[in-house]
Design a protein around this motif. Structure first.
Motif, PDB file in Angstrom:
ATOM      1  N   ARG A   3      -0.367  -3.765 -10.922  1.00  0.00           N
ATOM      2  CA  ARG A   3      -1.202  -3.095  -9.935  1.00  0.00           C
ATOM      3  C   ARG A   3      -1.102  -1.576 -10.134  1.00  0.00           C
ATOM      4  NH1 ARG A   3      -2.505  -6.477  -5.506  1.00  0.00           N
ATOM      5  NH2 ARG A   3      -2.732  -8.569  -6.384  1.00  0.00           N
ATOM      6  N   GLU A   4      -2.094  -0.849  -9.587  1.00  0.00           N
ATOM      7  CA  GLU A   4      -2.119   0.603  -9.765  1.00  0.00           C
ATOM      8  C   GLU A   4      -2.678   1.305  -8.530  1.00  0.00           C
ATOM      9  OE1 GLU A   4      -3.883   3.970 -12.895  1.00  0.00           O
ATOM     10  OE2 GLU A   4      -4.515   1.875 -13.026  1.00  0.00           O
ATOM     11  N   VAL A  47       8.509  -0.358 -10.611  1.00  0.00           N
ATOM     12  CA  VAL A  47       7.655   0.715 -10.090  1.00  0.00           C
ATOM     13  C   VAL A  47       7.841   1.985 -10.924  1.00  0.00           C
ATOM     14  CG1 VAL A  47       7.031   2.059  -8.063  1.00  0.00           C
ATOM     15  CG2 VAL A  47       7.938  -0.261  -7.798  1.00  0.00           C
ATOM     16  N   TRP A  48       6.719   2.597 -11.271  1.00  0.00           N
ATOM     17  CA  TRP A  48       6.710   3.899 -11.954  1.00  0.00           C
ATOM     18  C   TRP A  48       5.842   4.852 -11.137  1.00  0.00           C
ATOM     19  CZ3 TRP A  48       2.561   6.508 -14.491  1.00  0.00           C
ATOM     20  CH2 TRP A  48       2.943   7.661 -15.203  1.00  0.00           C
ATOM     21  N   ILE A  49       6.421   5.991 -10.765  1.00  0.00           N
ATOM     22  CA  ILE A  49       5.734   6.978  -9.915  1.00  0.00           C
ATOM     23  C   ILE A  49       5.548   8.269 -10.698  1.00  0.00           C
ATOM     24  CG2 ILE A  49       5.846   8.306  -7.775  1.00  0.00           C
ATOM     25  CD1 ILE A  49       7.747   6.137  -6.689  1.00  0.00           C
ATOM     26  N   THR A  64       0.863  -1.181   0.000  1.00  0.00           N
ATOM     27  CA  THR A  64       0.000   0.000   0.000  1.00  0.00           C
ATOM     28  C   THR A  64       0.898   1.229   0.000  1.00  0.00           C
ATOM     29  OG1 THR A  64      -0.140  -0.008   2.417  1.00  0.00           O
ATOM     30  CG2 THR A  64      -1.884  -1.157   1.205  1.00  0.00           C
ATOM     31  N   TRP A  65       0.360   2.352  -0.490  1.00  0.00           N
ATOM     32  CA  TRP A  65       1.185   3.540  -0.679  1.00  0.00           C
ATOM     33  C   TRP A  65       0.677   4.711   0.157  1.00  0.00           C
ATOM     34  CZ3 TRP A  65       5.503   2.470  -3.239  1.00  0.00           C
ATOM     35  CH2 TRP A  65       5.505   1.376  -4.102  1.00  0.00           C
ATOM     36  N   VAL A  70       0.907   5.515  -8.961  1.00  0.00           N
ATOM     37  CA  VAL A  70       1.977   4.531  -8.810  1.00  0.00           C
ATOM     38  C   VAL A  70       1.556   3.263  -9.558  1.00  0.00           C
ATOM     39  CG1 VAL A  70       3.452   3.239  -7.237  1.00  0.00           C
ATOM     40  CG2 VAL A  70       2.523   5.450  -6.518  1.00  0.00           C
ATOM     41  N   LEU A  71       2.374   2.855 -10.511  1.00  0.00           N
ATOM     42  CA  LEU A  71       2.161   1.599 -11.225  1.00  0.00           C
ATOM     43  C   LEU A  71       3.287   0.646 -10.843  1.00  0.00           C
ATOM     44  CD1 LEU A  71       1.316   2.929 -14.821  1.00  0.00           C
ATOM     45  CD2 LEU A  71      -0.252   2.486 -12.936  1.00  0.00           C
TER      46      LEU A  71
END
Length: 211
Positions: free
Chosen positions: A198-199, A110-112, A86-87, A188-189
């Protein structure tokens, strides 16, 4: 005597002619048999080619079936995969935005992307461990925060006013604080350990440019 000789010659000639005819008939049958044998060989070769093609198609069909089963099994495993990521995204300091993995498991590929007003900052990481924090610098947001902070300090500063015989005294500014709201969006991907995408995508219409 002469008649007997002539008769013998005639009989021999007839036998010769008969043998020739029989030979021609036999040769014709032999040629037809040869043609039939060649046709049978050709058909046999075609049958072998068709059989090989059928075997190839059967092998390919079995391969496709196995791949389909593997995909189905992988889909079932991914559907039931336990993934604790979780973010938490918020300001760490003016101009410094923190993205933290609050879960116990790692996020991969991860891509933010953080959007604050017209400013967009991005980051790509191979993995973010559980409990790890990534910091993104937002220089434009920092300038806006500093300008708003100066305006607020100016608003709070007491203003000297004249009261006649008592002279000038400072009177506290009772004006309402400015409502400086900014659109903030966190994206966030990432992928799970098994590769499931997930996204995380949340927007805040009344966000701020600092803590």
């Amino acid at each position: 005597m002469a008649a007997a000789t002539v008769a013998g010659v005639i009989v021999a000639a007839l036998f010769g002619i008969s043998g020739f005819v029989v030979g021609l008939v036999g040769l014709n049958h032999a040629n037809k048999a040869k043609e039939a044998a060649a046709g049978a060989n050709f058909i046999a070769k075609d049958a072998n080619s068709i059989a090989k093609g059928a075997n190839t198609l059967s092998t390919e069909a079995n391969t496709i079936a196995r791949e389909a089963n593997d995909i189905a099994r992988a889909g079932e495993v991914r559907a039931t995969e336990q993934h604790d990521v979780t973010w938490d995204c918020d300001w760490k300091a003016p101009g410094m935005y923190a993205v933290r993995n609050e879960g116990k498991q790692s996020a991969y590929k991860v891509w933010i992307q953080i959007t604050v007003g017209n400013e967009i900052e991005e980051a790509s990481l191979e993995v973010i461990e559980g409990g790890q924090t990534v910091l993104l610098e937002m220089p434009k947001s920092k300038l806006i925060w500093e300008a708003e902070h100066r305006d607020e300090e100016e608003r709070r500063r007491p203003k000297p006013r004249s009261t006649g015989l008592l002279g000038a005294i400072d009177i506290r500014n009772l004006s309402v604080p400015a409502f400086n709201y900014h659109y903030v969006r966190d994206r966030v991907l990432w992928r799970t350990e098994l590769g499931t995408p997930r996204e995380h995508d949340k927007g805040y219409p009344i966000g701020t440019v600092g803590p």
